[in-house]
Scaffold this motif. Sequence first.
Motif, PDB file in Angstrom:
ATOM      1  N   GLY A 126       0.856  -1.179   0.000  1.00 50.65           N
ATOM      2  CA  GLY A 126       0.000   0.000   0.000  1.00 50.65           C
ATOM      3  C   GLY A 126       0.888   1.222   0.000  1.00 50.65           C
ATOM      4  N   GLU A 143       5.635   6.037   5.520  1.00 50.92           N
ATOM      5  CA  GLU A 143       4.438   6.190   4.697  1.00 50.92           C
ATOM      6  C   GLU A 143       4.780   7.173   3.584  1.00 50.92           C
ATOM      7  OE1 GLU A 143       1.204   7.573   7.182  1.00 50.92           O
ATOM      8  OE2 GLU A 143       1.928   9.631   7.203  1.00 50.92           O
ATOM      9  N   ASN A 180     -13.038  11.935   4.946  1.00 52.05           N
ATOM     10  CA  ASN A 180     -12.013  11.432   4.030  1.00 52.05           C
ATOM     11  C   ASN A 180     -10.653  11.347   4.724  1.00 52.05           C
ATOM     12  OD1 ASN A 180     -13.922  11.403   2.020  1.00 52.05           O
ATOM     13  ND2 ASN A 180     -13.359  13.428   1.242  1.00 52.05           N
ATOM     14  N   GLU A 198     -10.615   8.276   6.833  1.00 58.37           N
ATOM     15  CA  GLU A 198     -10.485   7.051   6.049  1.00 58.37           C
ATOM     16  C   GLU A 198      -9.035   6.792   5.661  1.00 58.37           C
ATOM     17  OE1 GLU A 198     -13.441   7.144   2.952  1.00 58.37           O
ATOM     18  OE2 GLU A 198     -14.950   6.728   4.506  1.00 58.37           O
ATOM     19  N   ALA A 199      -8.338   7.855   5.329  1.00 60.95           N
ATOM     20  CA  ALA A 199      -6.920   7.687   4.990  1.00 60.95           C
ATOM     21  C   ALA A 199      -6.150   7.170   6.203  1.00 60.95           C
ATOM     22  CB  ALA A 199      -6.339   9.017   4.509  1.00 60.95           C
ATOM     23  N   ARG A 204      -7.363   5.388   8.603  1.00 54.92           N
ATOM     24  CA  ARG A 204      -7.742   3.991   8.816  1.00 54.92           C
ATOM     25  C   ARG A 204      -6.975   3.075   7.867  1.00 54.92           C
ATOM     26  NH1 ARG A 204     -13.918   2.068   8.252  1.00 54.92           N
ATOM     27  NH2 ARG A 204     -13.699   2.969   6.189  1.00 54.92           N
ATOM     28  N   GLN A 205      -6.845   3.553   6.630  1.00 59.46           N
ATOM     29  CA  GLN A 205      -6.161   2.727   5.638  1.00 59.46           C
ATOM     30  C   GLN A 205      -4.725   2.429   6.070  1.00 59.46           C
ATOM     31  OE1 GLN A 205      -5.519   4.702   1.933  1.00 59.46           O
ATOM     32  NE2 GLN A 205      -4.593   2.881   0.998  1.00 59.46           N
ATOM     33  N   ASN A 207      -4.689   0.021   9.017  1.00 57.99           N
ATOM     34  CA  ASN A 207      -4.997  -1.366   8.679  1.00 57.99           C
ATOM     35  C   ASN A 207      -3.822  -2.049   7.998  1.00 57.99           C
ATOM     36  OD1 ASN A 207      -7.429  -0.763   9.716  1.00 57.99           O
ATOM     37  ND2 ASN A 207      -8.590  -0.915   7.820  1.00 57.99           N
ATOM     38  N   ILE A 208      -3.164  -1.303   7.093  1.00 56.22           N
ATOM     39  CA  ILE A 208      -2.022  -1.901   6.406  1.00 56.22           C
ATOM     40  C   ILE A 208      -0.916  -2.234   7.395  1.00 56.22           C
ATOM     41  CG2 ILE A 208      -0.166  -1.396   4.771  1.00 56.22           C
ATOM     42  CD1 ILE A 208      -2.313   0.165   3.176  1.00 56.22           C
ATOM     43  N   TYR A 237     -11.314   1.688  12.619  1.00 58.38           N
ATOM     44  CA  TYR A 237     -10.495   2.884  12.853  1.00 58.38           C
ATOM     45  C   TYR A 237      -9.515   2.612  13.983  1.00 58.38           C
ATOM     46  CZ  TYR A 237     -13.597   5.388   9.757  1.00 58.38           C
ATOM     47  OH  TYR A 237     -14.284   5.787   8.650  1.00 58.38           O
TER      48      TYR A 237
END
Lengths: 470, 588
Positions: free
Chosen positions: A20, A62, A266, A269-270, A272-273, A276-277, A287
């Motif tokens: 990701g 990241e 939004n 959500e970023a 969370r992404q 999760n990764i 979350y």
Amino acid sequence: MSEFIDRGGQEVIGVARVEGPIVVVDGAGSVGYDEVVEVFDSRGRVRRGRVLEVGEDVAVVEVFAGTTGLSIDDTRVRFLGQPLRIPVTEEMLGRIFDGMGTPIDGGPEPLADHYADINGQPINPTARVYPRDYIQTGISAIDGMNTLVMGQKLPIFSGSGLPHDQLAAQIVRQATLGAPVGETPTQAAEFVIVFAAMGVKHDVAAYFRDSFAESGALTRVAMFLNLADDPPVERLVTPRVALTLAEYLAFERQMHVLVILTDMTNYCEALRQISNIRGEVPSRKGYPGYLYSDLASIYERTGRIKTSKGSITQLPILTMPNDDITHPVPDLTGYITEGQIVLSRDLAYQGIYPPIAVLPSLSRLMKDGIGEGRTRADHSHLSAQLYASYAHVQDVRALASVIGEEELSTVDRQYLEFGRAFEQEFVNQGPTENRTIEETLNIGWRLLSILPPEELTRVSPDEIQQYYRK
Amino acid sequence: MSWQIGTVTWINGPVVRARGSRQVSMLEVVEVGDEHLVGEVIGLEGDIITIQVYEETSGMRPGAPVYGTGMPLSVELGPGLLRSIFDGIQRPLPVLEMRSGSFIGRGVHLTPLYRKDRWQFTPRVKAGDYVTGGSILGTVPETPALEHRVLVPPDLEGTLTWVAPAGEYTIDEPIARLRTENGEQELTMLQRWPVRRPRPYRSRLAPAEPLITGQRVLDTFFPLAKGGAAAIPGGFGAGKTVAQHQIAKWADAQVVVYIGCGERGNEMTEVLQEFPELVDPRSGRPLMERTVLIANTSNMPVAAREASIYTGITIAEYYRDMGYHVALMADSTSRWAEALREISGRLEEMPAEEGYPAYLAARLAEFYERAGYVETLNGERGSVSIIGAVSPPGGDFSEPVTQHTKRFIRCFWALDKALASARHFPSVNWLESYSEYVDDMADWWREQVERDWQTMRGQAMTILTEESRLERIVKLVGPDALPDEQRLILETARLLREGFLQQSALDEVDAYSPVQKQIRMLDLILHFHQRAQRIIKRGALIVMIHDLPVVNKLMRMKTLVANDQLEKLDDIRRELDEQMDQLEAEYR
Ligand SMILES: Nc1ncnc2c1ncn2[C@@H]1O[C@H](COP(=O)(O)OP(=O)(O)O)[C@@H](O)[C@H]1O
Ligand SMILES: [Mg+2]
């Protein structure tokens, strides 16, 4: 336009893992937690990233622009040895930047002698000034019932398709420093606007831009745009970049700054992404457990401090997934912010603009921003009465739907009438209609006068005497 | 004093690992990196030391030094605590502001208590006296509102060889010398105590008197005992913080410790601004003179948020040990639990429910167990009452923090979103809330207020419970379908709700309601009910009752009758009787 100055940062060629937006880099010695990196793909194109976790010779990074096109062997990572910083200057007003702070309006990089860490630092509570000066927005449901105060963080909780953008634009257009009824503001506060878009569509950004242009505010606006087709991870940086500028303008240049952040959902959500990764333990709905602290690190960058006349007022916008106010994003936001303006789909269907659901809305700072010498002495009681009466309308409506309107008592029928009038005449107003605080309060009293005076127990007998008109 | 014990090997936010000495002990305070950021050892495995760092770790690198201090996380105790505001690890925020400006800087080391102030010490003992832990050495007027009692540290005893004469001393200067089994020791007004260890007392006593808050729904309906523990759960905007502020302002405690734990900066600023101006109705002194504030706001480092609760409770116990009643508010315990979760997550511990670590319940229990009404080491009586706000996600009380908290408290003040959005405040739901102290408090009311409070409370609760049952019927068929006797219940319940339970924190008169006023208001409403019941039995219509002018008075008496003019309630009672008499006469 984050700093590219090479501080002799170390460079590593090849990465261990790409997943990701995350790359894991082996063999980097002494990397700092949270430091900025530059990641080069095989063709030498650069993107930026940030260190999320660091061990003795491994760093988890990241990459803001995502990792598409990065390979294991050909990726070069340069560690810059400092956290992400941006230049801050008044010249940034009137300009448009991407979500990382790089100009996208064709103009030059702003010249600044001051660079600031985008993470900021927590304001010491003893250094704060408790916000008490109200902002007149000209919108009755806000000024009368959920008064906005300079230095407050007051989000708009909306749903997809609801007119939150129009409302925010109207607030920006109409906002002035409030004055007591009968007086004109002693100080014409000119707000400057810092606008941050996270993952919104082009037309939303364009709408705001046009709206600022129309009202002649464009020279007072700095826009930071991370749009729907921009890299999601960049969204994590955008509000921080925007607030870093806002802090500079408010606390060093003594300006009153209105910050619009849209759409915080939004942003979350970023977050969370990434979480999760990285395989972190989730709390609710996937979350991360630190969502509250992370949001607080954004929302708490609001307020006033003793050493400056300026202020930061935040108007974050978020869309509630499925209109669910208990969803973690609105929920945690509501726990941090100083109230919320909730939009209602029902009211919108009825053609009411702005469709502000008054009952679940709240301004926590209202109590100290209104009353004698601020708005008008009866304001607090009046709004409490409007709340109580309108809350009762909901019960009466429920009853009417069961037994029929005809079966209601006279008083209850008056409540129904009050309810309709409250929505149609108090909440409802034109997108360009700018009501004075006095107009708002007077409409409130006119509508209360639909009800018998005995019903009005939140206002004092004297106030009834003075304002109640049958 | 610190020495290097290892070097950093891994950094993930507030959690740092280091490799180094095996002599470091669990929960020892360490300093990390060149900036000497304060941290605490939370795990040891072989030569790997896991540390939670109380400051932002941005920019820290592997290889950075870690220094040991040999001390567990402790607070400083002594004169000067009152009127202060500290962060979670007891750094004085005003001094921090002077040092690093409006924004909180890193690696600033400050002593919690100001060293240069001189305090007027009056000894109560003399050389030759044998003293034990908790004995009072002397007193200091810490603020005009409170006499500070200087105690022998809990773990010491012996014969005094010297006691300082009355005079002014700093907290560093010796005020006594004590010969103990392990030699002679100098005592100062300054002591330290490890925050994670409860301070000892002689014995626990049964709760016997209420912590009066001046909030009717609490005092009259769901009383908290001095030394008891209460939780205020509620969704955002339900009124937790206002309730906590109200209690901090009006509770009849001698000392208040207010912990802003992971909440808003402006709320602490508000307290800082308001408390010096507000006057304690009992001492007549500014509230700040009895208050200690701990502020670790939501954007301050999360590990220090975890510590803030312990810092606060240790200070509370210290004043308890002097023989005072202390009320401690923690807003919000959920943020503290989340801090535990965040640290636990970064340690990759096995999560239990909703990502919280398995030891969540144990930590909550330890915290609430530090509440209590005790006989202190010196034979005095003191108490720590805990009032913890709980912030359940989505306002749903079935989540782990609320559920576990319920096991360790005996007073549950359930805030209700629906009441809050109708602006019925305090939004304490009278059907969902409970107090297990009701029976224990009845004697106090009988003796101190001379009223049969428990019976009156019971009657009022019956009316409210009955109302909710009737409301369900009304929702289906409308109120007209009910017989007038039942409609009277709705009428009286409305009076109870709007005239009694509802209490605006913003109202000048009503923000604080003394118990005498509370009980007399309740009495009036019940009296209204009894009289109306009789008249309705005789055939009067409910509208006649509803339209009595006195009903409006009853609705407004909370604000019409000032707290020092309670005799006006007698006038209302006379009016009530006159109007009822008249009506009754028509139905002979
Ligand atoms: N007792 C009260 N009297 C008047 N208003 C109140 C009272 N309690 C709460 N409120 C109102 O509700 C708002 C939210 O309360 P607050 O305590 O901040 O909620 P929470 O801490 O639960 O999020 C306050 O800003 C105030 O307007
Ligand atoms: Mg709160």
